[in-house]
Each structure stands twice: as C-alpha cells, then as structure tokens.
Design a protein around this motif. Structure first.
Motif, PDB file in Angstrom:
ATOM      1  N   VAL A  66       0.626  -1.372  -0.346  1.00 38.37           N
ATOM      2  CA  VAL A  66       0.177   0.049  -0.094  1.00 38.37           C
ATOM      3  C   VAL A  66       1.131   1.481  -0.017  1.00 38.37           C
ATOM      4  N   ARG A  67       1.703   0.723   1.330  1.00 35.80           N
ATOM      5  CA  ARG A  67       2.726   2.344   0.383  1.00 35.80           C
ATOM      6  C   ARG A  67       3.504   2.683  -0.747  1.00 35.80           C
ATOM      7  N   LYS A  68       3.797   1.827  -1.221  1.00 32.90           N
ATOM      8  CA  LYS A  68       4.466   2.015  -2.329  1.00 32.90           C
ATOM      9  C   LYS A  68       3.414   2.180  -3.996  1.00 32.90           C
ATOM     10  N   LEU A  69       2.121   1.329  -3.531  1.00 26.63           N
ATOM     11  CA  LEU A  69       1.286   1.364  -5.177  1.00 26.63           C
ATOM     12  C   LEU A  69       0.303   2.203  -4.845  1.00 26.63           C
ATOM     13  N   GLY A  70       0.118   2.999  -5.553  1.00 24.71           N
ATOM     14  CA  GLY A  70      -1.293   4.038  -5.502  1.00 24.71           C
ATOM     15  C   GLY A  70      -2.472   2.884  -5.569  1.00 24.71           C
ATOM     16  N   LEU A  71      -3.668   3.883  -4.999  1.00 19.24           N
ATOM     17  CA  LEU A  71      -4.839   3.171  -4.823  1.00 19.24           C
ATOM     18  C   LEU A  71      -5.383   2.942  -6.492  1.00 19.24           C
ATOM     19  N   GLU A  72      -5.844   3.819  -7.088  1.00 15.90           N
ATOM     20  CA  GLU A  72      -6.090   3.127  -8.485  1.00 15.90           C
ATOM     21  C   GLU A  72      -5.601   2.249  -9.051  1.00 15.90           C
ATOM     22  N   ASP A  73      -3.879   2.940  -9.440  1.00 10.57           N
ATOM     23  CA  ASP A  73      -3.020   1.384  -9.908  1.00 10.57           C
ATOM     24  C   ASP A  73      -3.209   0.625  -9.700  1.00 10.57           C
ATOM     25  N   ALA A  74      -3.691  -0.059  -8.490  1.00  2.00           N
ATOM     26  CA  ALA A  74      -4.055  -1.286  -7.314  1.00  2.00           C
ATOM     27  C   ALA A  74      -5.156  -2.073  -7.848  1.00  2.00           C
ATOM     28  N   ARG A  75      -6.001  -0.519  -8.231  1.00  2.00           N
ATOM     29  CA  ARG A  75      -7.458  -1.461  -9.284  1.00  2.00           C
ATOM     30  C   ARG A  75      -7.567  -1.645 -10.705  1.00  2.00           C
ATOM     31  N   ARG A  76      -6.483  -1.006 -11.370  1.00  2.00           N
ATOM     32  CA  ARG A  76      -6.896  -0.808 -12.912  1.00  2.00           C
ATOM     33  C   ARG A  76      -5.671  -2.750 -12.738  1.00  2.00           C
ATOM     34  N   VAL A  77      -4.911  -3.576 -11.737  1.00  2.00           N
ATOM     35  CA  VAL A  77      -4.026  -4.358 -12.459  1.00  2.00           C
ATOM     36  C   VAL A  77      -5.487  -5.467 -11.429  1.00  2.00           C
ATOM     37  N   ALA A  78      -6.269  -5.265 -10.203  1.00  2.00           N
ATOM     38  CA  ALA A  78      -6.884  -5.898  -9.946  1.00  2.00           C
ATOM     39  C   ALA A  78      -8.232  -6.213 -10.794  1.00  2.00           C
ATOM     40  N   ARG A  79      -8.660  -5.318 -11.896  1.00  2.00           N
ATOM     41  CA  ARG A  79      -9.589  -5.821 -13.062  1.00  2.00           C
ATOM     42  C   ARG A  79      -8.467  -5.919 -14.011  1.00  2.00           C
ATOM     43  N   ASP A  80      -7.461  -6.027 -14.623  1.00  2.00           N
ATOM     44  CA  ASP A  80      -6.958  -6.738 -15.273  1.00  2.00           C
ATOM     45  C   ASP A  80      -7.117  -8.299 -14.951  1.00  2.00           C
ATOM     46  N   LEU A  81      -6.506  -8.752 -13.614  1.00  2.00           N
ATOM     47  CA  LEU A  81      -6.301 -10.088 -12.968  1.00  2.00           C
ATOM     48  C   LEU A  81      -7.502 -10.605 -13.460  1.00  2.00           C
ATOM     49  N   ALA A  82      -8.750  -9.559 -12.964  1.00  2.00           N
ATOM     50  CA  ALA A  82     -10.312 -10.368 -13.139  1.00  2.00           C
ATOM     51  C   ALA A  82     -10.170 -10.611 -14.343  1.00  2.00           C
ATOM     52  N   GLY A  83      -9.989  -9.507 -16.175  1.00  2.00           N
ATOM     53  CA  GLY A  83     -10.497 -10.423 -16.903  1.00  2.00           C
ATOM     54  C   GLY A  83      -9.264 -11.360 -17.309  1.00  2.00           C
ATOM     55  N   GLN A  84      -8.298 -12.210 -16.721  1.00  2.00           N
ATOM     56  CA  GLN A  84      -7.331 -12.910 -17.226  1.00  2.00           C
ATOM     57  C   GLN A  84      -7.524 -14.299 -16.764  1.00  2.00           C
ATOM     58  N   VAL A  85      -9.366 -13.760 -15.479  1.00  2.00           N
ATOM     59  CA  VAL A  85      -9.677 -14.874 -14.417  1.00  2.00           C
ATOM     60  C   VAL A  85     -11.332 -14.910 -15.938  1.00  2.00           C
ATOM     61  N   ALA A  86     -11.789 -14.308 -16.411  1.00  2.00           N
ATOM     62  CA  ALA A  86     -12.762 -14.701 -17.496  1.00  2.00           C
ATOM     63  C   ALA A  86     -12.476 -14.611 -18.664  1.00  2.00           C
ATOM     64  N   ARG A  87     -10.820 -15.129 -18.710  1.00  2.00           N
ATOM     65  CA  ARG A  87     -10.304 -15.884 -19.465  1.00  2.00           C
ATOM     66  C   ARG A  87     -10.160 -17.429 -19.832  1.00  2.00           C
ATOM     67  N   GLY A  88     -10.755 -17.569 -18.466  1.00  2.00           N
ATOM     68  CA  GLY A  88      -9.785 -18.977 -18.250  1.00  2.00           C
ATOM     69  C   GLY A  88      -8.796 -19.314 -17.623  1.00  2.00           C
ATOM     70  N   GLY A  89      -7.789 -17.469 -17.567  1.00  2.00           N
ATOM     71  CA  GLY A  89      -6.369 -18.192 -16.467  1.00  2.00           C
ATOM     72  C   GLY A  89      -6.960 -18.596 -15.157  1.00  2.00           C
ATOM     73  N   ASP A  90      -5.548 -18.415 -14.806  1.00  2.00           N
ATOM     74  CA  ASP A  90      -4.975 -18.546 -13.000  1.00  2.00           C
ATOM     75  C   ASP A  90      -4.311 -17.769 -12.702  1.00  2.00           C
ATOM     76  N   PRO A  91      -4.715 -16.651 -12.279  1.00  2.00           N
ATOM     77  CA  PRO A  91      -3.161 -15.624 -11.970  1.00  2.00           C
ATOM     78  C   PRO A  91      -2.200 -16.263 -10.881  1.00  2.00           C
ATOM     79  N   SER A  92      -2.940 -16.571  -9.986  1.00  2.00           N
ATOM     80  CA  SER A  92      -1.749 -17.180  -9.280  1.00  2.00           C
ATOM     81  C   SER A  92      -0.597 -18.519  -9.670  1.00  2.00           C
ATOM     82  N   ALA A  93      -1.378 -19.212 -10.388  1.00  2.00           N
ATOM     83  CA  ALA A  93      -0.538 -20.626 -10.685  1.00  2.00           C
ATOM     84  C   ALA A  93       0.153 -20.078 -11.564  1.00  2.00           C
ATOM     85  N   GLU A  94      -0.356 -19.020 -12.098  1.00  2.00           N
ATOM     86  CA  GLU A  94       0.197 -18.867 -13.462  1.00  2.00           C
ATOM     87  C   GLU A  94       1.975 -17.672 -12.797  1.00  2.00           C
ATOM     88  N   LYS A  95       1.783 -16.788 -11.570  1.00  2.00           N
ATOM     89  CA  LYS A  95       2.569 -16.423 -11.072  1.00  2.00           C
ATOM     90  C   LYS A  95       3.834 -17.452 -10.080  1.00  2.00           C
TER      91      LYS A  95
END
Length: 426
Positions: A66-95
């Motif tokens: 939280v101290r290094k990443l802005g709220l809106e930047d973090a929210r955009r990353v979360a939406r990108d991850l949601a898009g990966q999940v919607a397409r059948g991805g598994d971000p945690s396993a990929e990481k």
C-alpha cells in the motif's frame, strides 16, 4: 471492522493494526482488497476462484505494498487480473510458475552451492562433504554458469567422459555425486527430471589388489626415515598400525593413551562408527614420541593443520626409494605403483601369511566388521581380543623393522621395555 468498505487512499492507509492479520474488501471492485498484518504491513490483494463452479478452489494474488502502490493503480491491476480469470486463466498458478521458472534459470553453481549448504554439510561427515565439494566445484566446473534447467543428459555425459580420462573410479564417483545432487534438486522442485539417471557408468571399477612384498615395505620404511619428515613419519605409522589414512593423518595427541600403550579412536572418527583401540608397538610409540611438537595433531603441518600435500610428498618418498634401490643396483627400476591404502592391505596379508595371525584377530586389529565379524557374529561377539592384537602388532613391528634392515637396535626401536617407551613418549 466491516468486511467491505469504500476504498479511498486515506482510508486504506489508516486501516488499524490488529493482533491477527485480516482482510478488508473494496465495495466497488469485486475481489479487490487489502490484507493487514500484525507487523504493520498493508498489501493490496486480488481474490478469485480458479474455475467456473462455486466449488472451484479459492486463490489469492498479492498486488503490492500500500505504501508503494497507489490505490487506482492497484485497482487497475485487480481489474486486469479479473479479465484473466474471465478468460479461463489462473493468475496465482501463473505467478508461481513464473517464479519457479526464474528459480530454475539460476546458474548450476548457485544450485550446487545450495545443495552443499542445505544437504551435504548437515548430513555427511566433514571428509565426505569436502569430497562432494571438490567434485562438484572442480570436476564439473564447465557447467558452473549454465542455467540449471538447461543442463542436459548430453552435458553430463560429456563431463563424465572428460573425467573418465583421469580414471574410471573418479568418473564413477563423480557420476554418483552429481546424480545425488539432481535427485535432491528434483525433490525440492528445482527440476522435473534427473538428467544423470540414464547416463552410463564410465566402466567397471577394478578394485586394487596390490600387496607390497616385505622387501618393498622395508625399502619404503627406510626411505621414510628422513629427519623432520612429517609425511614419512605418518607413512611408517600407517605401515605399523594398518589403520586408515584419514584416521592417521587426522590423529590428535589426545587419542594416545601412553600408559596403556593404546591409540583410542573415538566412534566419530572411524568408518564404521565404532570406537577402536589400537595397541601400539614399540616402534609406533617411538614415532609418537618424536612428534611431540606442541601442536594438537600428531602429523600436522607447521601451522597445526591437517597435512594435505599428499601427492607431492608421495613423489618425494618414491624418489627416495629409487635412490636407495640404485645405491645397490644403478639400473634398478622404480617400484610398481603403490598407494597408502595398499599398506593396509599388505599388513593384513603378511600378518596372516607370514605371522600366522588368525583372521578374526586381524579384523579386530583393523576395525573391519564386514567379514568374520559381520552379521550375527558382529552383534553378539564383542570380545576385543586385545591381548592377541597386541601380540600381532608387536610381531609385525619386529618383522617390518627387520625387513627395513633395522632390527631390534634400529632407529624406531627405542626400547622393548614398555615403561621406557612410555617415558620417551612423554
């Protein structure tokens, strides 16, 4: 604290610290939240299910501090991850896979050092660990900078072929060591396959059978009588006692019981992990008396460390042996190749053939348990045979010093009176 709140930068940054970690979720972005830790850290996370059904396993991905990443930047990353999940991805396993790939790209040398530190040093005896380190560091040095997951069976086979040119035994030992390393690496997830498994041994490891004649032993004994020659003194002690090289060269004065004329080897210094008392003959005691130099080890360097220049010292001794031979016969050839371990085999052979010492006594004398004292006999027959072993070592002392042309009045035989020998050793 409510589980869901409207995220703002100030509110996220002031979430209270509690005794246990907890999570708070954003009302606006499904799955987007902050985990708060007792240490005071706050991290943006994204939570989802790895599959379409409600029974699919839950996953969580850390987005950032939280101290290094802005709220809106973090929210955009979360939406990108949601898009990966919607397409059948598994971000945690990929990481995790990405991290594993990064780890597996480490150089061979890094994994080697980790293996030595985490597996070899805690489990193996210091001498064995040193041999592992030598083999993996020097014999496989050409692989040092290669990414670990790119080391192939062909790479291993090529390295072993080069090692085999130095000797079949060395190559087979190197193969066993690196195979163990890859087995360990596979067990901790650093590789999927062991590339050593299907490589062929370098060849049959032919066991040495060299037994030196009494004349050869006498020559070596005489050549090893040079004053202040640590290696020569150790070789003579090896010849007189029939013990293992490492036991002699790493021998401290504290193991010598002069009053009882015994060398008391503790279990941690013997190959079979059993304590072993070696009766000391007059010549052996005389050698120990000459090695009273104020250092802990009997056969140490001038700096008190274990004598290590064995090959160089062996060449000097061989040259001295040849000098003695050619003093009698100028056309004499060097002795056939012999090793320090051949001295142990020669002691066993001559003690039985020349002196008539029974095999059980010889096995007790050299602390060997795989023959007469193996199996059930070794479990129940614990007779030390000390009297018989002492007689055998004293008889061997006389035979060996006679072969060296010394006799009872030779340099080694300070006295056959044990009290005078004990006084000399003190």
């Amino acid at each position: 604290m409510p589980e869901r709140i409207k995220f703002t930068a100030s509110r996220v940054g002031s979430l209270p610290i509690q005794a246990k970690e907890y999570a708070v979720w954003d009302e606006a972005t499904p799955g987007f939240g902050v985990r708060v830790y007792p240490s005071g850290q706050r991290r943006y996370v994204y939570r989802y299910r790895a599959g379409a059904s409600r029974s699919a396993p839950a996953r969580m991905v850390t987005i950032g501090d939280v101290r290094k990443l802005g709220l809106e930047d973090a929210r955009r990353v979360a939406r990108d991850l949601a898009g990966q999940v919607a397409r059948g991805g598994d971000p945690s396993a990929e990481k995790r896979q990405s991290e594993l790939d990064r780890v597996r790209k480490r150089p061979f040398a890094d994994v080697r050092d980790e293996f030595l530190t985490k597996y070899v040093d805690p489990r193996l005896r210091p001498r064995t660990a040193a041999e592992y380190r030598r083999i993996l560091t020097y014999l496989f040095e050409p692989l040092a900078n290669k990414p670990f997951d790119e080391v192939t069976r062909a790479d291993i086979a090529d390295a072993l072929h080069g090692i085999a040119e130095r000797g079949i035994r060395q190559a087979n030992l190197a193969r066993a060591v690196i195979r163990k390393m890859f087995s360990w690496a596979r067990s901790v997830g650093l590789c999927d396959e062991n590339p050593v498994r299907d490589t062929a041994p370098a060849g049959r490891d032919v066991r040495r059978e060299r037994v030196l004649s009494l004349d050869e032993l006498g020559l070596i004994y005489r050549a090893a009588l040079e004053p202040d020659d640590t290696y020569g003194a150790a070789v003579r002690f090896l010849m007189l006692t029939g013990q293992r090289r490492s036991e002699v060269f790493e021998m401290p004065h504290s193991e010598v019981d002069v009053a009882e004329r015994l060398w008391r080897l503790p279990a941690e210094r013997t190959k079979n992990r059993r304590p072993h008392d070696v009766p000391l003959s007059p010549a052996a005691l005389a050698i120990l008396a000459s090695r009273r130099h104020g250092r802990d080890l009997v056969f140490s360097t001038a700096h008190g460390t274990v004598f290590g220049a064995l090959s160089k010292a062996k060449r000097r001794l061989d040259a001295k042996v040849l000098e003695l031979q050619r003093a009698v016969d100028p056309a004499a050839s060097p002795l056939p190749r012999w090793t320090l371990h051949d001295l142990r085999r020669s002691f066993v052979t001559h003690a039985h053939d020349q002196l008539g010492v029974d095999i059980p006594v010889i096995e007790r004398a050299i602390n060997h348990i795989s023959g007469t004292f193996g199996g059930i006999v070794g479990v129940y027959n614990r007779a030390p045979l000390l009297k018989e072993r002492r007689a055998a070592f004293d008889a061997w002392d006389r035979l060996l010093t006679h072969a060296a042309g010394l006799g009872l009045s030779g340099i080694e035989s300070v006295s056959l009176n044990s009290n005078r020998v004990a006084e000399a050793a003190l």
